[in-house]
Design a protein around this motif. Structure first.
Motif, mmCIF file in Angstrom:
data_model
loop_
_atom_site.group_PDB
_atom_site.id
_atom_site.type_symbol
_atom_site.label_atom_id
_atom_site.label_comp_id
_atom_site.label_asym_id
_atom_site.label_seq_id
_atom_site.Cartn_x
_atom_site.Cartn_y
_atom_site.Cartn_z
ATOM 1 N N LEU A 96 0.915 -1.153 0.026
ATOM 2 C CA LEU A 96 -0.052 0.229 0.169
ATOM 3 C C LEU A 96 0.919 1.315 -0.153
ATOM 4 C CD1 LEU A 96 -2.637 -1.168 2.464
ATOM 5 C CD2 LEU A 96 -2.811 -1.074 0.110
ATOM 6 N N LEU A 97 1.848 1.327 0.656
ATOM 7 C CA LEU A 97 2.750 2.190 0.948
ATOM 8 C C LEU A 97 3.599 2.705 -0.479
ATOM 9 C CD1 LEU A 97 3.274 3.956 3.450
ATOM 10 C CD2 LEU A 97 5.560 2.734 3.801
ATOM 11 N N PHE A 98 4.152 1.438 -1.043
ATOM 12 C CA PHE A 98 4.663 1.699 -2.227
ATOM 13 C C PHE A 98 4.023 2.189 -3.411
ATOM 14 C CE2 PHE A 98 7.350 -2.492 -1.549
ATOM 15 C CZ PHE A 98 7.822 -1.948 -0.397
ATOM 16 N N TYR A 99 2.893 1.906 -3.634
ATOM 17 C CA TYR A 99 1.855 2.403 -4.839
ATOM 18 C C TYR A 99 1.374 3.638 -4.168
ATOM 19 C CZ TYR A 99 2.779 -2.372 -5.712
ATOM 20 O OH TYR A 99 3.385 -3.528 -5.884
ATOM 21 N N GLY A 100 1.167 3.779 -3.168
ATOM 22 C CA GLY A 100 0.979 5.348 -2.517
ATOM 23 C C GLY A 100 1.781 6.466 -2.897
ATOM 24 N N GLY A 101 2.981 5.835 -2.889
ATOM 25 C CA GLY A 101 4.048 6.776 -3.041
ATOM 26 C C GLY A 101 4.114 7.058 -4.564
ATOM 27 N N LEU A 102 4.102 6.224 -5.385
ATOM 28 C CA LEU A 102 4.442 6.281 -6.767
ATOM 29 C C LEU A 102 2.891 6.917 -7.313
ATOM 30 C CD1 LEU A 102 5.943 5.514 -9.176
ATOM 31 C CD2 LEU A 102 4.657 3.600 -9.367
ATOM 32 N N ALA A 103 1.958 6.768 -6.752
ATOM 33 C CA ALA A 103 0.719 7.432 -7.480
ATOM 34 C C ALA A 103 0.791 8.801 -6.904
ATOM 35 C CB ALA A 103 -0.677 6.611 -6.996
ATOM 36 N N GLY A 104 0.891 9.112 -5.626
ATOM 37 C CA GLY A 104 1.239 10.507 -5.152
ATOM 38 C C GLY A 104 2.055 11.310 -5.923
ATOM 39 N N GLY A 105 3.294 10.709 -6.259
ATOM 40 C CA GLY A 105 4.250 11.563 -6.934
ATOM 41 C C GLY A 105 3.856 11.938 -8.353
ATOM 42 N N VAL A 106 3.050 10.900 -8.936
ATOM 43 C CA VAL A 106 2.579 11.256 -10.525
ATOM 44 C C VAL A 106 1.535 12.413 -10.340
ATOM 45 C CG1 VAL A 106 1.371 10.199 -12.269
ATOM 46 C CG2 VAL A 106 3.134 9.045 -11.307
ATOM 47 N N LEU A 107 0.571 12.155 -9.281
ATOM 48 C CA LEU A 107 -0.462 13.379 -9.133
ATOM 49 C C LEU A 107 0.184 14.694 -8.594
ATOM 50 C CD1 LEU A 107 -3.507 13.546 -8.493
ATOM 51 C CD2 LEU A 107 -3.097 13.376 -6.049
ATOM 52 N N ILE A 108 1.078 14.815 -7.854
ATOM 53 C CA ILE A 108 1.822 16.135 -7.448
ATOM 54 C C ILE A 108 2.420 16.401 -8.634
ATOM 55 C CG2 ILE A 108 3.002 17.194 -5.877
ATOM 56 C CD1 ILE A 108 2.449 15.031 -3.739
ATOM 57 N N THR A 109 3.149 15.817 -9.514
ATOM 58 C CA THR A 109 3.744 16.238 -10.503
ATOM 59 C C THR A 109 2.698 16.940 -11.471
ATOM 60 O OG1 THR A 109 5.251 14.533 -10.299
ATOM 61 C CG2 THR A 109 5.575 15.751 -12.202
ATOM 62 N N GLY A 110 1.613 16.376 -11.421
ATOM 63 C CA GLY A 110 0.570 16.853 -12.466
ATOM 64 C C GLY A 110 0.113 18.288 -11.933
ATOM 65 N N ILE A 111 -0.054 18.258 -10.684
ATOM 66 C CA ILE A 111 -0.816 19.380 -9.954
ATOM 67 C C ILE A 111 0.188 20.550 -10.338
ATOM 68 C CG2 ILE A 111 -1.482 20.646 -7.870
ATOM 69 C CD1 ILE A 111 -2.544 17.846 -6.998
ATOM 70 N N ALA A 112 1.750 20.333 -9.976
ATOM 71 C CA ALA A 112 2.857 21.368 -10.196
ATOM 72 C C ALA A 112 2.879 21.839 -11.595
ATOM 73 C CB ALA A 112 4.018 20.708 -9.624
ATOM 74 N N GLY A 113 2.315 21.221 -12.657
ATOM 75 C CA GLY A 113 2.106 21.436 -14.087
ATOM 76 C C GLY A 113 3.443 21.178 -14.477
ATOM 77 N N GLN A 114 4.073 20.159 -13.897
ATOM 78 C CA GLN A 114 5.407 19.526 -14.864
ATOM 79 C C GLN A 114 5.110 18.665 -15.633
ATOM 80 O OE1 GLN A 114 8.521 20.816 -14.375
ATOM 81 N NE2 GLN A 114 8.395 22.292 -12.395
ATOM 82 N N SER A 115 5.956 18.381 -16.543
ATOM 83 C CA SER A 115 5.487 17.386 -17.662
ATOM 84 C C SER A 115 6.165 16.057 -16.998
ATOM 85 C CB SER A 115 6.480 17.745 -18.927
ATOM 86 O OG SER A 115 7.835 17.547 -18.705
ATOM 87 N N GLY A 116 5.471 14.791 -17.758
ATOM 88 C CA GLY A 116 5.988 13.682 -17.193
ATOM 89 C C GLY A 116 7.333 13.293 -17.431
#
Lengths: 334, 260
Positions: A96-116
Motif C-alpha cells: 500500500l505504501l509503495f503504490y501510494g508513494g508512486l501514485a502520489g508522486g505522479v499526481l503532485i507532478t501533474g498538479i505542479a504543472g510539470q511534464s512527465g
C-alpha cells in the motif's frame, strides 16, 4: 570516437561519472545488509515512496534531492516500524505504501504543472541534469553511508544475522534497524540522479547477488559487491553516453550491465559450489564391511584426475561412482 | 544469578505464564522442561529480557532487569532453524559476532578477542571448519556454531533454547560434551529442552512447565516422569469447546485425558 572522448571531458559528464562512482559503492554497501535480512525489495519500496518526495520538490520549487531525502527517510522508518510490529499483514501494508508513494508522486507532478518527462529524469536517471551542488551532496551522503556500513559492520552484521541474539548481547535493535532503513533511504536518493528511483534497488541488490555467487564469507561479499557496484554504474553510464541515434536513460544501461555481471558470475558460482561439495570430507563412521579390489587398472595419486576427498586419516578417490582408498598394494572400496 | 518472583507474561493480552518463582544459583545446570506450548521457551525469553514481564520482578546478577546493562555476562543460544542468513557468512564470522559484547564501536578485533573465538570453536569441535560457509554445515553443526557464538563472549550465565531440537544423536553427544566442559568451568546453564538425551547426566535440577506454570522444581527426572507430574490435582479440561452443543462420549474424554 574522438567525439566520445571529447564528451567524456565535458564538465557535466565528469560530474556524472563522479556521482556514479560514489553511488556504485554506497548502494551495494547498504544493499548487503538488506539482502542479509531478506529485505531485498526494501530499496524498491523506498524508491517508490521517494517519487512523492521528488514531486513535492517540483511543486514547491525546492531542490528535489532534499525533499526526496526527507520523504524517503520518513517512508523507510514507517516501513521498518510496520515490519517490527506485525507479521500478519506486513507485506500488504508495504505494498500500500509503495503504490501510494508512486501514485502520489505522479499526481503532485501533474498538479505542479510539470511534464512527465521532467519526472522521468528522476525515475530512470539522467546524466545531463546533475548540477555541481548535486554532485557534492551525492558525494557527502554516499561517503556517510559507506563509512557507517563499513565501520559499524560488526554491529550491523549481528543485528541483521540474528536479531534476538543481538538483543541479548545488549545492542539497541531498534536503533540499528532504523539506522539501516535510513541509510537505505539515503542511498536511494543518492542514486536517484544516476540510476533513477525505479531502478535504484537493482544497484543495491544485483551486485550483492553477483558477489555472493563467488564468496563464502560476509566480508568478502560486502567488499566484492562494493567493487562490482561502481564497475556497473560507471560502465553503464559510459554506455548510455555513447553517441548514437538513440538516447537511453543511464538507469537502464547500468542495471543491464550489473545483470550481465550476474549472468557471468552465476555459472561460475554453480561450478564452485559443486566442486566444494564434491571435496567435502566423507564422514568417519564405524568400519563397515568393504570390498577389497586386488587388480586395478589405474594408480590413484595426486594428479590422477580423480577427485580426492579426505576420509578420516586417508583419502578416497572418486572413481566412476565408487570410493577407492589405497590400502598397501591394493584398493579398498569404501 | 537469576531471580524471578511471581513473574507473569502475556502475549497480546493473553496470559501465557502466571505466578512463576524461579531462582537459579551460581554454577547450577537447570533444565527447563515440558510439553510443546507449556511456556518453557517463553520463560527463557522472559529471563533474557526478550519478552517483557506483565507483572512480577526479575533480577539478573542481583540487578533489576531495567538497570541491567552488563550483557557480556550472559550468553544466549536462540531457537533457530539454522545459522545461515541471506548473505554467505563463514563459521568464524558468525562466532566472532558473539564477541560484540566486549567490543567498542569502530574498533577492530584485538588479540584477546581472536583467542576467545578460536577457543570457542575448539570447545564445540569446529575449529577445522572455521573458514567454511556456515550454511554448508549440517543442522547439528550449525547449532554448535550458535553455541560457540555464545561462548565467544565468555559469559558466566548461559541460556540455551532447545539446542538439540532436530539434531541427530552423535551431534547431540558433541553438544552435551561442550556443555559439560562449560559446566565444569563453573558456568551457570539454563537449558530449555523437550528431550534431554545425552545431556541427562549433566543436569543438577529440573524445572517442569505445564500450561504456563511451574509444575515441578527439583532433582532431575527421567523424561517419562516429566509428562506425569500431575501431583494429583489435575483438573480435566476439555480443550475443544465450541458453541454448538455436543455430546461427549466416554471415549472422547478418555482420549482427552491421555493427551494431557
Amino acid at each position: 570516437m574522438s567525439d566520445y572522448l571529447h564528451l567524456l571531458g565535458l564538465p557535466f559528464m565528469q560530474r556524472a561519472i563522479l556521482a556514479a562512482v560514489f553511488t556504485g559503492i554506497a548502494a551495494p554497501a547498504i544493499g548487503t545488509y538488506l539482502v542479509q535480512r531478506r529485505l531485498a525489495l526494501m530499496g524498491d519500496g523506498i524508491g517508490h515512496v521517494a517519487v512523492t518526495g521528488v514531486a513535492l520538490g517540483l511543486l514547491t520549487g525546492t531542490t528535489p534531492t532534499w525533499t526526496a531525502v526527507v520523504v524517503a527517510v520518513i517512508g523507510a522508518v514507517v516501513i521498518e516500524l510496520i515490519r517490527e510490529r506485525g507479521h500478519a499483514n506486513g507485506d500488504v501494508a508495504l505494498a500500500l505504501l509503495f503504490y501510494g508513494g508512486l501514485a502520489g508522486g505522479v499526481l503532485i507532478t501533474g498538479i505542479a504543472g510539470q511534464s512527465g518527462s521532467r519526472l522521468q529524469t528522476f525515475l530512470f536517471g539522467s546524466i545531463t541534469t546533475i548540477s555541481v551542488s548535486d554532485v557534492i551532496v551525492t558525494m557527502i551522503l554516499a561517503a556517510v553511508v559507506i563509512v557507517i556500513c563499513v565501520g559499524l559492520s560488526p554491529q550491523l552484521f549481528a543485528v541483521s544475522h540474528d536479531e534476538e541474539f543481538a538483543r541479548v548481547a545488549g545492542l539497541n535493535i531498534r536503533f540499528y534497524n532504523i539506522l539501516v532503513a535510513v541509510l537505505a533511504a539515503v542511498s536511494v536518493t543518492v542514486a536517484m540522479r544516476t540510476v533513477g528511483l525505479l531502478l535504484v534497488s537493482a544497484l543495491m541488490v544485483v551486485p550483492v547477488a553477483t558477489s555472493q555467487q563467488l564468496t563464502r564469507t560476509f566480508r568478502t561479499t560486502l567488499g566484492a559487491a562494493m567493487l562490482i557496484g561502481p564497475l556497473a554504474s560507471v560502465g553503464g553510464l559510459l554506455i548510455s553516453a555513447y553517441p548514437t541515434e538513440v538516447r537511453v536513460a543511464p538507469g537502464a544501461t547500468i542495471v543491464l550491465l550489473a545483470l550481465a555481471f550476474f549472468v557471468v558470475a552465476w555459472p561460475v558460482g554453480v561450478l564452485l559450489r559443486a566442486r566444494r561439495r564434491m571435496r567435502q570430507p566423507f564422514p568417519v563412521v564405524q568400519v563397515s564391511p568393504h570390498e577389497v579390489i586386488d587388480e586395478h587398472p589405474h594408480d590413484h595419486g595426486k594428479d590422477c584426475g580423480h577427485v580426492a576427498v579426505p576420509h578420516g586419516d586417508h583419502v578416497d578417490y572418486v572413481h566412476g561412482g565408487h570410493r577407492h582408498a589405497v590400502h598397501g598394494e591394493h584398493y579398498d572400496e569404501h | 544469578m537469576v531471580e524471578l518472583s511471581n513473574g507473569a507474561v502475556a502475549i497480546t493480552g493473553r496470559p501465557i505464564l502466571r505466578g512463576i518463582d524461579l531462582t537459579v544459583r551460581s554454577g547450577e545446570f537447570v533444565a527447563l522442561m515440558g510439553a510443546n506450548g507449556s511456556g518453557k521457551s517463553t520463560l527463557v525469553r522472559a529471563l533474557t529480557g526478550l519478552r517483557p514481564l506483565a507483572s512480577g520482578s526479575l533480577s539478573l546478577f542481583g540487578t533489576p532487569l531495567a538497570d541491567f546493562h552488563d550483557w557480556r555476562r550472559i550468553g544466549f543460544v536462540p531457537q533457530r532453524g539454522g545459522a545461515g542468513s541471506g548473505v554467505p557468512a563463514s563459521v568464524w564470522e558468525v562466532v566472532a559476532s558473539g564477541r560484540l559484547t566486549h567490543r567498542r564501536l569502530m574498533r577492530p578485533l584485538g588479540r584477546r578477542d581472536r583467542a576467545a573465538i578460536s577457543e570457542a570453536l575448539e570447545v564445540v569441535g569446529l575449529a577445522h571448519r572455521a573458514r567454511e560457509g556456515v550454511s554448508t554445515l549440517s543442522g547439528g553443526q550449525q547449532q554448535r556454531v550458535l553455541i560457540a557464538r555464545a561462548l565467544a563472549g565468555e559469559p558466566e550465565l548461559f541460556f540455551l533454547d532447545e539446542p538439540t531440537a532436530g539434531v541427530d544423536l552423535p551431534n547431540q553427544q558433541v553438544l552435551a560434551d561442550s556443555l559439560e566442559t562449560l559446566s565444569e568451568r563453573g558456568s551457570t546453564i539454563v537449558l530449555v529442552a523437550h528431550e534431554l538425551g545425552p545431556m541427562a547426566p549433566l543436569i543438577d535440577r529440573a524445572v517442569v512447565m505445564r500450561d504456563g506454570r511451574v509444575a515441578y522444581d527439583g532433582p532431575p527426572l527421567t523424561s517419562h516422569e516429566v509428562y506425569e507430574t500431575d501431583h494429583g490435582h489435575h483438573h480435566a479440561v476439555h480443550v475443544r469447546h465450541d458453541h454448538a452443543p455436543h455430546v461427549s462420549s466416554p471415549l472422547d474424554s478418555r482420549e482427552g485425558m491421555a493427551h494431557e
